[in-house]
Design a protein around this motif. Structure first.
Motif: not given
Length: 127
Positions: A98-127
């Motif tokens: 699973n190290e190939q580029a095709l596994f890299s997410p093209q989008s992210h669903s339900f960013e609003d449900m990420k905990p705040e500490w996770w947002r520091k590691i993986m910031p929400d996409a710009a709207v």
């Protein structure tokens, strides 16, 4: 390209071709199903996934009006989601390679449900 993978004990295994997309999701159902804050999925048309292991098709739990979560009935490994539409989304961690580029997410669903500490590691996409 033929991809393969399976569960922890090997009872459920598969081969799959023609991935259509990869995405990540932080909804509460994905969190409970995977045990992770964010799940990464690779989607396939259901005709492009072949269950090859002794266990055949994974065990299913109806998780919403249009989808069931798939898991190994022997070891409990979360495998993915099998939708009522002809889509099977497999968790990226169950693939053999699973190290190939095709596994890299093209989008992210339900960013609003990420905990705040996770947002520091993986910031929400710009709207």
């Amino acid at each position: 390209m033929k991809l393969s993978g399976g569960c922890l004990c090997g009872f459920i295994s598969f081969t799959a071709v023609n991935p259509s997309s990869s995405h990540s999701c932080s909804c509460d159902i994905c969190q409970k199903h995977s045990g992770c804050q964010t799940a990464v999925w690779l989607e396939f048309h259901s005709d492009d996934v072949e269950w090859t292991g002794e266990g055949g098709v994974p065990s299913l739990f109806r998780s919403s009006a249009s989808s069931s979560r798939a898991f190994c009935g022997r070891c409990g490994t979360s495998v993915g989601a099998i939708d009522d539409s002809p889509v099977i989304a497999l968790l990226s961690g169950i693939f053999d390679h699973n190290e190939q580029a095709l596994f890299s997410p093209q989008s992210h669903s339900f960013e609003d449900m990420k905990p705040e500490w996770w947002r520091k590691i993986m910031p929400d996409a710009a709207v």
